[in-house]
Design an enzyme around this catalytic site. Sequence first.
Site, PDB file in Angstrom:
ATOM      1  CD  GLU A 175      37.449  24.522  20.020  1.00 23.08           C
ATOM      2  OE1 GLU A 175      37.733  25.413  21.036  1.00 23.08           O
ATOM      3  OE2 GLU A 175      38.068  23.783  19.407  1.00 23.08           O
ATOM      4  CD  GLU A 232      38.610  24.334  15.102  1.00 21.71           C
ATOM      5  OE1 GLU A 232      39.441  24.648  16.008  1.00 21.71           O
ATOM      6  OE2 GLU A 232      37.417  24.680  15.059  1.00 21.71           O
TER       7      GLU A 232
HETATM    8  C1  BGP Z   1      40.152  26.220  18.119  1.00 23.24           C
HETATM    9  C2  BGP Z   1      39.059  27.231  17.704  1.00 23.24           C
HETATM   10  C3  BGP Z   1      39.556  27.836  16.417  1.00 23.24           C
HETATM   11  C4  BGP Z   1      41.139  28.088  16.204  1.00 23.24           C
HETATM   12  C5  BGP Z   1      41.835  26.869  16.993  1.00 23.24           C
HETATM   13  C6  BGP Z   1      43.285  27.134  17.224  1.00 23.24           C
HETATM   14  O1  BGP Z   1      39.816  26.447  19.742  1.00 23.24           O
HETATM   15  O2  BGP Z   1      37.859  26.585  17.393  1.00 23.24           O
HETATM   16  O3  BGP Z   1      38.854  29.039  16.257  1.00 23.24           O
HETATM   17  O4  BGP Z   1      41.546  29.096  16.333  1.00 23.24           O
HETATM   18  O5  BGP Z   1      41.440  26.388  18.091  1.00 23.24           O
HETATM   19  O6  BGP Z   1      43.619  28.060  18.463  1.00 23.24           O
HETATM   20  P1  BGP Z   1      44.514  29.371  18.459  1.00 23.24           P
HETATM   21  O7  BGP Z   1      43.898  30.084  17.417  1.00 23.24           O
HETATM   22  O8  BGP Z   1      43.973  29.926  19.648  1.00 23.24           O
HETATM   23  O9  BGP Z   1      45.915  28.909  18.227  1.00 23.24           O
END
Ligand code: BGP
Length: 468
Positions: free
Chosen positions: A165, A366
């Site tokens: 990201e 993801e």
């Molecule tokens: C993405 C990232 C992750 C993860 C996920 C969920 O942006 O790559 O690291 O954490 O999102 O986001 P959050 O943890 O803010 O809910």
Amino acid sequence: MFHKEMKPFPENFFWGGSTSAYQVEGGANEGGKGPSVQDIKEVPEDTSDFTVASDFYHHYKEDIALFAEMGFKAYRFSIAWTRIIPTGDGEINEEGIDFYNAVIDECLRQGIEPIVTVYHFDLPAALAEKDGWRNRETIEAFVRYCDILFDRFGDRVTYWQTINEQNMMTLVGAVLGTSTGTLQDIYQENHHMLLAQARAMTSCHENFPGLKIGPAPNISVVYPKTNDPKDVLAAETFSALRNWLYLDMAVYGVYNAQALTFLKEVDAAPVFEEGDKETLAKGKADFIAFNYYSSATVEFYSKEMAEKENGSSDQQIVRGYPGFFRQVPHGNLETTEFGWEVDPVGMRNTINEMYSRYRLPLIITENGLGQRDTLSADGKIHDDYRIDYLQKHIEQVQLAISDGAEVFGYCPWSAIDLISTHEGFRKRYGFIFVDREDFDLKDLKRYRKDSFYWYKKVIESNGKDLSK
Ligand code: BGP
């Protein structure tokens, strides 16, 4: 599009799950690891820091066994740069190498393909002190770090992702604890990361034949709020900045024209040094890994609107930029407990648009639902809401495959509970419950959630049986 018959998921589809080092490992001060920006950042008062996380560092065998029990074909995880090189550009820490050798070997022993992200938000603190990505020397450090990984693990790891990201680090770096600065600073850092990625991809291809490498941005369809052509244009500009800047570079080795023009208009265009253009042109991805949680909606945001609302000198263009666009709620989508819009069909749109632009194999690295879970007295977690979310998204992946896209894996976030980027341990994503709270570590015992058993069935049937 309607299909008389849906295409099945391909054979050998990478069903799996995903994590990142700093959010799952813990062992922050063990095994010779150096601090990363995540270890030294100020976390919100009501959330845990990352010292223990899910303690995967000590539980990895048990956790990988649970992944195998679910039937995982792949596990997408990141390597902590500071376990391998504690200062980012100095000595190699053999204990760190040993740890990832053990994790990789354990995956292979269990029949799980390791898919590795090189860098997931955790820049070494020692490099951050030397101006981080603003300093071009970080490019050299990154390329050396990547070469070490390809060299030490490339005999067993085929699939590599460069930077997780990068677009979110640019758009919301302050929230992620990765970097802040003026727009120009941020896009200069971004330029250096793009150079680092291109160099790593080139080195991977030239020096380590057989390995496959790709970027891992967060990509989402951007809807115009209305069919007013100005809104449509605004959505296009935002999408160029949010999505295509990163993928045009990773696939074609050039800046997206509209994104670069925007950056020039707002005085944030990166400064190129001699040779940068050629370096960028050489870096070519073998596949695209991408993360998808939600779609975005945008409207035209005139300067007059901004003035009326008291002007906006806000440097975070993710919210909006006067004269161009601003993000608005979609209006017809449900939101999660944590306020994220849920748009499974948007994932099909996203996949289709990406595939028609780039024609490379895609893997979802993801996708998932962050929600509070409750552990019942008899050790159960009834997370129907998560099953619902995943079910609807997997359906859309199959529809996109039926539309003609080439998708070779689905690794939702997260394989196991871990710490959210900025909303603590209470925001859970995993198939496996880890018994701890933000400030009470309890026993860190693992429990299988209802979604664990459901996903096992999905994998066993290669996506044919999505029923609860
Ligand atoms: C993405 C990232 C992750 C993860 C996920 C969920 O942006 O790559 O690291 O954490 O999102 O986001 P959050 O943890 O803010 O809910």
